[in-house]
Design an enzyme around this catalytic site. Sequence first.
Site, mmCIF file in Angstrom:
data_model
loop_
_atom_site.group_PDB
_atom_site.id
_atom_site.type_symbol
_atom_site.label_atom_id
_atom_site.label_comp_id
_atom_site.label_asym_id
_atom_site.label_seq_id
_atom_site.Cartn_x
_atom_site.Cartn_y
_atom_site.Cartn_z
ATOM 1 N N ARG A 1 -11.649 0.077 -0.143
ATOM 2 C CA ARG A 1 -10.499 -0.819 -0.012
ATOM 3 C C ARG A 1 -10.744 -1.729 1.183
ATOM 4 O O ARG A 1 -11.094 -1.246 2.263
ATOM 5 C CB ARG A 1 -9.240 0.028 0.214
ATOM 6 C CG ARG A 1 -7.968 -0.768 0.227
ATOM 7 C CD ARG A 1 -6.778 0.108 0.596
ATOM 8 N NE ARG A 1 -6.534 0.057 2.027
ATOM 9 C CZ ARG A 1 -5.360 0.361 2.590
ATOM 10 N NH1 ARG A 1 -4.348 0.768 1.854
ATOM 11 N NH2 ARG A 1 -5.211 0.295 3.901
ATOM 12 N N TYR B 1 -0.601 -5.284 8.025
ATOM 13 C CA TYR B 1 -0.799 -3.957 7.465
ATOM 14 C C TYR B 1 -2.287 -3.689 7.212
ATOM 15 O O TYR B 1 -2.994 -4.562 6.710
ATOM 16 C CB TYR B 1 -0.046 -3.798 6.125
ATOM 17 C CG TYR B 1 -0.538 -2.582 5.398
ATOM 18 C CD1 TYR B 1 -0.139 -1.324 5.827
ATOM 19 C CD2 TYR B 1 -1.479 -2.668 4.383
ATOM 20 C CE1 TYR B 1 -0.644 -0.179 5.243
ATOM 21 C CE2 TYR B 1 -1.994 -1.528 3.780
ATOM 22 C CZ TYR B 1 -1.574 -0.291 4.218
ATOM 23 O OH TYR B 1 -2.101 0.836 3.654
ATOM 24 N N ASP C 1 -4.853 -3.627 -1.026
ATOM 25 C CA ASP C 1 -3.435 -3.233 -1.005
ATOM 26 C C ASP C 1 -2.598 -4.398 -0.465
ATOM 27 O O ASP C 1 -2.740 -4.776 0.702
ATOM 28 C CB ASP C 1 -3.284 -1.994 -0.102
ATOM 29 C CG ASP C 1 -1.906 -1.350 -0.207
ATOM 30 O OD1 ASP C 1 -0.990 -1.974 -0.784
ATOM 31 O OD2 ASP C 1 -1.754 -0.217 0.305
ATOM 32 N N HIS D 1 0.623 -4.260 -0.242
ATOM 33 C CA HIS D 1 1.692 -3.578 0.502
ATOM 34 C C HIS D 1 3.054 -4.246 0.300
ATOM 35 O O HIS D 1 3.779 -4.535 1.260
ATOM 36 C CB HIS D 1 1.325 -3.449 1.991
ATOM 37 C CG HIS D 1 1.624 -2.094 2.551
ATOM 38 N ND1 HIS D 1 2.675 -1.862 3.407
ATOM 39 C CD2 HIS D 1 1.038 -0.899 2.362
ATOM 40 C CE1 HIS D 1 2.702 -0.582 3.717
ATOM 41 N NE2 HIS D 1 1.723 0.033 3.099
ATOM 42 N N GLU E 1 -3.189 -3.384 -5.385
ATOM 43 C CA GLU E 1 -2.163 -2.341 -5.214
ATOM 44 C C GLU E 1 -0.851 -2.918 -4.683
ATOM 45 O O GLU E 1 -0.862 -3.789 -3.813
ATOM 46 C CB GLU E 1 -2.725 -1.317 -4.223
ATOM 47 C CG GLU E 1 -1.762 -0.222 -3.825
ATOM 48 C CD GLU E 1 -2.395 0.716 -2.815
ATOM 49 O OE1 GLU E 1 -3.640 0.812 -2.764
ATOM 50 O OE2 GLU E 1 -1.650 1.351 -2.047
ATOM 51 N N GLU F 1 3.044 4.553 -4.835
ATOM 52 C CA GLU F 1 2.988 5.531 -3.736
ATOM 53 C C GLU F 1 4.365 5.835 -3.156
ATOM 54 O O GLU F 1 4.561 6.913 -2.604
ATOM 55 C CB GLU F 1 2.018 5.075 -2.640
ATOM 56 C CG GLU F 1 2.455 3.832 -1.895
ATOM 57 C CD GLU F 1 1.424 3.365 -0.877
ATOM 58 O OE1 GLU F 1 0.239 3.301 -1.221
ATOM 59 O OE2 GLU F 1 1.811 3.077 0.263
ATOM 60 N N ARG G 1 0.105 5.635 -8.838
ATOM 61 C CA ARG G 1 -0.240 6.201 -7.523
ATOM 62 C C ARG G 1 0.767 7.219 -7.002
ATOM 63 O O ARG G 1 0.653 7.727 -5.878
ATOM 64 C CB ARG G 1 -0.362 5.054 -6.505
ATOM 65 C CG ARG G 1 -1.614 4.264 -6.745
ATOM 66 C CD ARG G 1 -1.808 3.119 -5.796
ATOM 67 N NE ARG G 1 -1.579 3.417 -4.392
ATOM 68 C CZ ARG G 1 -2.354 4.185 -3.628
ATOM 69 N NH1 ARG G 1 -3.429 4.753 -4.133
ATOM 70 N NH2 ARG G 1 -2.063 4.374 -2.360
ATOM 71 N N GLU H 1 -7.387 8.075 -3.318
ATOM 72 C CA GLU H 1 -7.473 7.466 -1.991
ATOM 73 C C GLU H 1 -7.859 8.533 -0.964
ATOM 74 O O GLU H 1 -7.389 9.668 -1.029
ATOM 75 C CB GLU H 1 -6.119 6.857 -1.616
ATOM 76 C CG GLU H 1 -6.106 6.152 -0.267
ATOM 77 C CD GLU H 1 -4.750 5.510 0.053
ATOM 78 O OE1 GLU H 1 -3.737 5.911 -0.559
ATOM 79 O OE2 GLU H 1 -4.726 4.604 0.903
ATOM 80 N N TRP I 1 7.595 -4.371 4.768
ATOM 81 C CA TRP I 1 6.366 -3.998 5.480
ATOM 82 C C TRP I 1 5.393 -3.401 4.493
ATOM 83 O O TRP I 1 5.790 -2.681 3.591
ATOM 84 C CB TRP I 1 6.633 -3.004 6.607
ATOM 85 C CG TRP I 1 5.363 -2.623 7.292
ATOM 86 C CD1 TRP I 1 4.632 -3.400 8.170
ATOM 87 C CD2 TRP I 1 4.622 -1.406 7.138
ATOM 88 N NE1 TRP I 1 3.490 -2.731 8.561
ATOM 89 C CE2 TRP I 1 3.457 -1.517 7.926
ATOM 90 C CE3 TRP I 1 4.819 -0.246 6.362
ATOM 91 C CZ2 TRP I 1 2.491 -0.500 8.000
ATOM 92 C CZ3 TRP I 1 3.880 0.756 6.440
ATOM 93 C CH2 TRP I 1 2.734 0.639 7.260
HETATM 94 O O1 EZ4 Z 1 1.219 2.450 4.368
HETATM 95 O O2 EZ4 Z 1 1.077 5.976 3.851
HETATM 96 O O3 EZ4 Z 1 -2.312 2.874 0.347
HETATM 97 N N1 EZ4 Z 1 -1.923 3.333 1.371
HETATM 98 C C1 EZ4 Z 1 -0.839 2.941 2.046
HETATM 99 C C2 EZ4 Z 1 -0.485 3.741 3.268
HETATM 100 C C3 EZ4 Z 1 0.985 3.626 3.651
HETATM 101 C C4 EZ4 Z 1 1.371 4.791 4.531
HETATM 102 C C5 EZ4 Z 1 2.851 4.741 4.891
HETATM 103 O O4 EZ4 Z 1 3.225 5.927 5.526
HETATM 104 O O5 EZ4 Z 1 -0.196 1.992 1.662
HETATM 105 O O6 EZ4 Z 1 -1.331 3.384 4.344
HETATM 106 CO CO CO Z 2 -0.722 1.544 -0.384
#
Ligand code: EZ4
Ligand code: CO
Length: 402
Positions: A147, A159, A210, A212, A236, A262, A283, A339, A402
């Site tokens: 990643r 992030y 990701d 995010h 992702e 997630e 996920r 992951e 975030w």
């Molecule tokens: O930001 O688990 O794909 N992984 C992620 C993680 C999340 C954290 C948040 O607690 O997006 O790094």
């Molecule tokens: Co993630």
Amino acid sequence: MKIRAVKVIVTCPGRNFVSVKIETDEGIYGVGDATLNGRELAVASYIQDHMIPCLIGRDASQIEDIWQFFYRGAYWRRGSVKMTAIAAIDMALWDIKAKAANMPLYQLLGGKSRHGVLVYGHANGKDLAETVDEVGRYIDLGYKAIRAQSGIPGLAGTYGVSKDKAFYEPADADLPSENIWSTSKYLNFLPTLFSALRSTYGNEPQLLHDVHHRLTPIEAARLGKDLEPYHLFWLEDAVPAELQEGFRLIRQHTITPLAVGEVFSSIFDCQQLITEQLIDYIRTTIVHAGGISHLRKVAALAEIYHIKTGFHGATDLSPITMGCALHFDTWVSNFGIQEYMPHTEQTNEVFPHDYHFAHGYLMIGDKPGHGTDINEALAAKYPYQRAYLPINRLEDGSMFNW
Ligand code: EZ4
Ligand code: CO
């Protein structure tokens, strides 16, 4: 086999973890992970105050009945705190059942479907050049899937970019720290990163990214399209997924594979995503969605619709979750990828386990149970320390994702 005692163990060997230990009258015990990053004590209280009184004296072998007791019996359904609490009890009970059968957990699930679990590692850098170098370092470490996250020109931090290259820990302050976000700066930059990665390393390594939760569906569609020449393994969390049908719009525009889930706590968060084939990888994880018992149902639904698993595996999921996930991954027919962010040595000492990394795969051991334990004496040396994930604002100060 009756449940004799249940303990909630909160420890902070560098970061917070909440665990449960269930002891039976036959001397067999099992452990489970109950860590919900940034909201740890809410889960600890849920288990301590509301579950333990109902668990004492119950038959430890009745995993499904205990699951249904806590899911239906609470009246209030789903939710991350409740589903994490149920997951912890579920993991510990599967650990007990497998130990009682003298078998590794994957045997109870249905046996091995593969000899190793393909994982992806987290390469990241403060800018494009550093991220390209970091991906090279992961290739040298033996990773087959990586990643890539990078600092974005014009933004102070974002992030996925860590201070310590080996151990990324986003819950970095005792009150939430603040990031600043610009979607246009991000969308303009990201294709240049993946273009550089493909021209440096060729087509062989699997590359992931990701987002995010930071785009709208039409922005995600643009990004997916712009990244098509670099054929990602997945993109992702392109958008926040409360609106499952929102993924239709992304799908209409791009063939970049999509992964999400997630932060989901149950099958109901991904039902439409799965049955309308709006994603490629699910996920949703054992620790945050009701444990092994519930994830089996998610994976089975996904299998029918050609969707594979790709479980969350950041460092805020303890080695107990990783152990359970690896048994699940070793068995499940529609496995995609896992992951993997290695835990620190301090964390590994508190949670001794029998899995290890080799040549891009995580390999599980053959110990009875899920293979991960907790060293209670050591755990007691690291008291809880309040820690929050960051928040994110737009350049004009608006609160964002975030
Ligand atoms: O930001 O688990 O794909 N992984 C992620 C993680 C999340 C954290 C948040 O607690 O997006 O790094
Ligand atoms: Co993630």
